[in-house]
Design a protein around this motif. Structure first.
Motif, PDB file in Angstrom:
ATOM      1  N   MET A   1      14.471 -49.969  35.210  1.00  0.00           N
ATOM      2  CA  MET A   1      15.884 -50.344  35.225  1.00  0.00           C
ATOM      3  C   MET A   1      16.269 -51.457  36.214  1.00  0.00           C
ATOM      4  O   MET A   1      17.443 -51.638  36.481  1.00  0.00           O
ATOM      5  N   GLU A   2      15.286 -52.188  36.726  1.00  0.00           N
ATOM      6  CA  GLU A   2      15.617 -53.225  37.706  1.00  0.00           C
ATOM      7  C   GLU A   2      14.948 -54.578  37.456  1.00  0.00           C
ATOM      8  O   GLU A   2      15.524 -55.634  37.758  1.00  0.00           O
TER       9      GLU A   2
ATOM     10  N   GLU B   1       9.271 -49.010  30.373  1.00  0.00           N
ATOM     11  CA  GLU B   1      10.655 -49.392  30.667  1.00  0.00           C
ATOM     12  C   GLU B   1      11.046 -48.900  32.044  1.00  0.00           C
ATOM     13  O   GLU B   1      10.588 -47.858  32.507  1.00  0.00           O
TER      14      GLU B   1
ATOM     15  N   ASN C   1       6.442 -41.200  33.751  1.00  0.00           N
ATOM     16  CA  ASN C   1       6.755 -40.262  32.667  1.00  0.00           C
ATOM     17  C   ASN C   1       6.406 -40.916  31.338  1.00  0.00           C
ATOM     18  O   ASN C   1       6.426 -42.136  31.222  1.00  0.00           O
TER      19      ASN C   1
HETATM   20  N1  SAH Z   1      14.098 -38.930  36.851  1.00  0.00           N
HETATM   21  C1  SAH Z   1      14.167 -39.407  38.222  1.00  0.00           C
HETATM   22  C2  SAH Z   1      15.290 -40.400  38.352  1.00  0.00           C
HETATM   23  C3  SAH Z   1      14.923 -41.722  37.862  1.00  0.00           C
HETATM   24  S1  SAH Z   1      16.336 -42.694  37.609  1.00  0.00           S
HETATM   25  C4  SAH Z   1      14.436 -38.261  39.127  1.00  0.00           C
HETATM   26  O1  SAH Z   1      14.790 -37.195  38.625  1.00  0.00           O
HETATM   27  O2  SAH Z   1      14.303 -38.445  40.323  1.00  0.00           O
HETATM   28  C5  SAH Z   1      15.630 -44.103  36.982  1.00  0.00           C
HETATM   29  C6  SAH Z   1      14.791 -44.886  37.943  1.00  0.00           C
HETATM   30  O3  SAH Z   1      13.437 -44.669  37.671  1.00  0.00           O
HETATM   31  C7  SAH Z   1      15.071 -46.343  37.792  1.00  0.00           C
HETATM   32  O4  SAH Z   1      15.068 -46.972  39.048  1.00  0.00           O
HETATM   33  C8  SAH Z   1      13.937 -46.850  36.884  1.00  0.00           C
HETATM   34  O5  SAH Z   1      13.465 -48.107  37.303  1.00  0.00           O
HETATM   35  C9  SAH Z   1      12.861 -45.780  36.978  1.00  0.00           C
HETATM   36  N2  SAH Z   1      12.376 -45.189  35.718  1.00  0.00           N
HETATM   37  C10 SAH Z   1      11.328 -44.328  35.675  1.00  0.00           C
HETATM   38  N3  SAH Z   1      11.098 -43.922  34.415  1.00  0.00           N
HETATM   39  C11 SAH Z   1      12.023 -44.498  33.615  1.00  0.00           C
HETATM   40  C12 SAH Z   1      12.297 -44.435  32.204  1.00  0.00           C
HETATM   41  N4  SAH Z   1      11.580 -43.669  31.376  1.00  0.00           N
HETATM   42  N5  SAH Z   1      13.335 -45.164  31.732  1.00  0.00           N
HETATM   43  C13 SAH Z   1      14.080 -45.911  32.563  1.00  0.00           C
HETATM   44  N6  SAH Z   1      13.868 -45.995  33.902  1.00  0.00           N
HETATM   45  C14 SAH Z   1      12.847 -45.304  34.441  1.00  0.00           C
END
Ligand code: SAH
Length: 237
Positions: free
Chosen positions: A184-185, A182, A208
């Protein structure tokens, strides 16, 4: 005049290497949306920071298509695994995207861990199809470009404004939709690109795995960019 290849990333950490490698000669900003115009070999490239989430990604994609008339869109970045079989660093190429932020509820709650919120495919009463499909030519290019890379899977990317942590929810999403990961874009990017008739492909590196407990690894964003550059050399020929 050659049409550029549009490359997208949501966060700075998903773009720095690409910006370096494409040596931008021009930076353009429209509100919060940022674009870097550069090139690889003699192929013009526009790099776009979409921002995080499907709403940002839809707007950024529509704007970029209007401004730059790209020949195709390469969306890339990080993603969380939907199955314990995937490890951080694994690569997912999105043959399709499943939109996970469209909800319908059951009339009564059962034992289902996702009840009452069930992601549902949009269906108009007229039977209008809503398409979240990658372009076949780009998929073939990705197959060739990534042939010698370990741990590459072609399949379905789950996408929506969500971050799922409960292992039973991850498993349920995987079982229900066949989603491998998954992010988010990609749903917004595929839908917008399909609606505007622009070829699109998303490649994602697992950053992750909440199912196995593997925490977010920022190196995944670098790997996604390295693979994107590799794919680029197969797309501009
Ligand atoms: N945890 C990261 C922030 C990620 S925010 C940090 O601390 O820097 C979410 C972004 O990472 C989005 O652009 C999405 O596309 C991606 N992403 C990565 N892992 C994801 C997950 N488990 N669920 C949703 N989006 C995720």
């Amino acid at each position: 005049l050659k049409h550029p290849i549009l490359i997208q990333g949501a966060m700075d950490s998903e773009l720095t290497l690409l910006i370096q490698a494409t040596a931008p000669h021009k930076f353009e900003q429209v509100g919060n949306f940022r674009f870097w115009k550069g090139a690889v070999a003699d192929t013009p490239v526009v790099i776009c920071k979409t921002g995080i989430g499907v709403i940002n990604a839809a707007a950024a994609t529509a704007l970029a298509v209007q401004r730059y008339s790209p020949r195709c869109i390469l969306n890339q970045g990080t993603a969380g695994a939907h199955t314990r079989a995937l490890a951080v660093g694994d690569v997912i190429v999105g043959e399709q995207v499943c939109y996970l932020s469209s909800f319908s509820t059951e009339r009564s709650r059962g034992e289902d861990p996702l009840n009452p919120w069930k992601p549902a495919a949009f269906q108009s009463p007229e039977g209008e199809t809503i398409s979240y499909h990658a372009n076949e030519v780009m998929l073939r290019a990705a197959k060739a470009a990534l042939a010698d890379e370990p741990r590459v899977t072609f399949g379905c990317i789950g996408s929506g404004d969500l971050w799922t942590r409960d292992p039973s929810s991850l498993q349920a999403l995987h079982d229900m939709h066949g989603t491998l990961c998954e992010e988010m874009e990609a749903a917004a990017v595929y839908l917008t690109a399909n609606n505007l008739g622009v070829p699109v492909l998303s490649i994602r590196v697992i950053s992750n795995n909440e199912g196995t407990g593997e925490p977010f690894d920022p190196n995944s964003a670098l790997r996604a960019q390295e693979l994107t550059l590799k794919l680029l050399s197969f797309l501009h020929t």
